[in-house]
Design an enzyme around this catalytic site. Structure first.
Site, PDB file in Angstrom:
ATOM      1  N   ARG A  67      41.811  32.240  33.176  1.00  0.00           N
ATOM      2  CA  ARG A  67      42.268  31.152  32.303  1.00  0.00           C
ATOM      3  C   ARG A  67      41.416  30.995  31.046  1.00  0.00           C
ATOM      4  O   ARG A  67      41.876  30.404  30.073  1.00  0.00           O
ATOM      5  CB  ARG A  67      42.383  29.850  33.087  1.00  0.00           C
ATOM      6  CG  ARG A  67      43.567  29.923  34.060  1.00  0.00           C
ATOM      7  CD  ARG A  67      43.671  28.701  34.892  1.00  0.00           C
ATOM      8  NE  ARG A  67      42.465  28.555  35.684  1.00  0.00           N
ATOM      9  CZ  ARG A  67      42.426  28.071  36.906  1.00  0.00           C
ATOM     10  NH1 ARG A  67      43.520  27.668  37.488  1.00  0.00           N
ATOM     11  NH2 ARG A  67      41.283  27.968  37.550  1.00  0.00           N
ATOM     12  N   GLU A 104      32.995  29.991  47.364  1.00  0.00           N
ATOM     13  CA  GLU A 104      32.908  29.148  48.546  1.00  0.00           C
ATOM     14  C   GLU A 104      33.074  29.965  49.826  1.00  0.00           C
ATOM     15  O   GLU A 104      32.414  29.707  50.827  1.00  0.00           O
ATOM     16  CB  GLU A 104      33.988  28.057  48.468  1.00  0.00           C
ATOM     17  CG  GLU A 104      33.832  26.997  49.529  1.00  0.00           C
ATOM     18  CD  GLU A 104      34.808  25.858  49.339  1.00  0.00           C
ATOM     19  OE1 GLU A 104      34.890  25.028  50.248  1.00  0.00           O
ATOM     20  OE2 GLU A 104      35.478  25.794  48.291  1.00  0.00           O
TER      21      GLU A 104
END
Length: 180
Positions: A67, A104
Site C-alpha cells: 500500500r 505477529e
C-alpha cells in the site's frame, strides 16, 4: 486550509471491528483512495510536511510493498522526485539486498534492488499505516545496507497503541492521523 484537508482525509477512514481477527480494529484507507479530493489532500499534506521538514534535500521517496506503492509515486510526483520500490522478497529482478523482520505469526522479508540508490542519497520512506513498525524498520535497515540516509518515515495513519514509532529508533516519523 490544512485543517480542512486533514478533516477531509479523516472523514474517509473507516473502522472495521474484529478484522482480520477478533479484537483488532482495522483502519481502512480504501475510501481515501476512492475519493479524488481526499486522496489529493493526503498527498498535499504529506508533501507540505516534507517540504517544511527537509526542503529540497530529499533525493527519493521509497514506497513500501504494497500500500505504500499507492502513496509513494504520487508523493514523489508532487515533490518532483523519483520513487523507488521496497518489495516483498522474490518480487524484484536483478541483484537485491534483503532484510527480514518479525510479524505477529512469523517472519517476512523485504528487498530492494542493489542499484536503486547511490551511497549518501537521502530518502523518505512512505507507507499507508504504521502499526508495530516491523516493516518500516526493515525498510530503514535495507536502505542502510545501501548506505542511503533515511531522513524520515511517513504514513497516512498511525496506530499509537502498538508503539511502532519506537522501533524506528532515531529515524523521525510523521503521520497525518493517529488512532489508539
Amino acid at each position: 486550509m490544512a485543517d480542512s484537508e486533514l478533516q477531509l482525509v479523516a472523514q474517509r477512514i473507516r473502522s472495521f471491528p474484529d478484522f482480520p481477527v477478533p479484537g483488532v480494529l482495522f483502519r481502512d484507507i480504501s475510501p481515501v483512495l476512492k475519493d479524488p479530493d481526499s486522496f489529493r489532500a493526503s498527498i498535499s499534506l504529506l508533501a507540505n510536511h516534507l517540504k517544511k521538514a527537509h526542503g529540497g534535500r530529499i533525493d527519493y521517496i521509497a514506497g513500501l510493498d504494497s500500500r505504500g506503492f499507492l502513496f509513494g509515486p504520487s508523493l514523489a510526483q508532487e515533490l518532483g522526485l523519483g520513487c523507488i520500490l521496497i518489495r516483498k522478497r522474490g518480487k524484484l529482478p536483478g541483484p537485491t539486498v534483503c532484510a527480514s523482520y518479525t510479524l505477529e505469526y512469523g517472519k517476512a522479508e523485504l528487498e530492494i534492488q542493489r542499484d536503486a540508490l547511490e551511497p549518501g542519497q537521502k530518502v523518505v520512506v512512505v507507507d499507508d499505516l504504521l502499526a508495530t513498525g516491523g516493516t518500516m524498520r526493515a525498510a530503514c535497515e535495507l536502505l542502510g545496507q545501501l548506505q542511503a540516509q533515511v531522513l524520515e518515515c511517513v504514513s497516512l495513519v498511525e496506530l499509537t497503541s502498538l508503539k511502532g514509532r519506537e522501533k524506528l529508533g532515531a529515524v523521525p516519523f510523521f503521520s497525518l492521523l493517529q488512532y489508539e
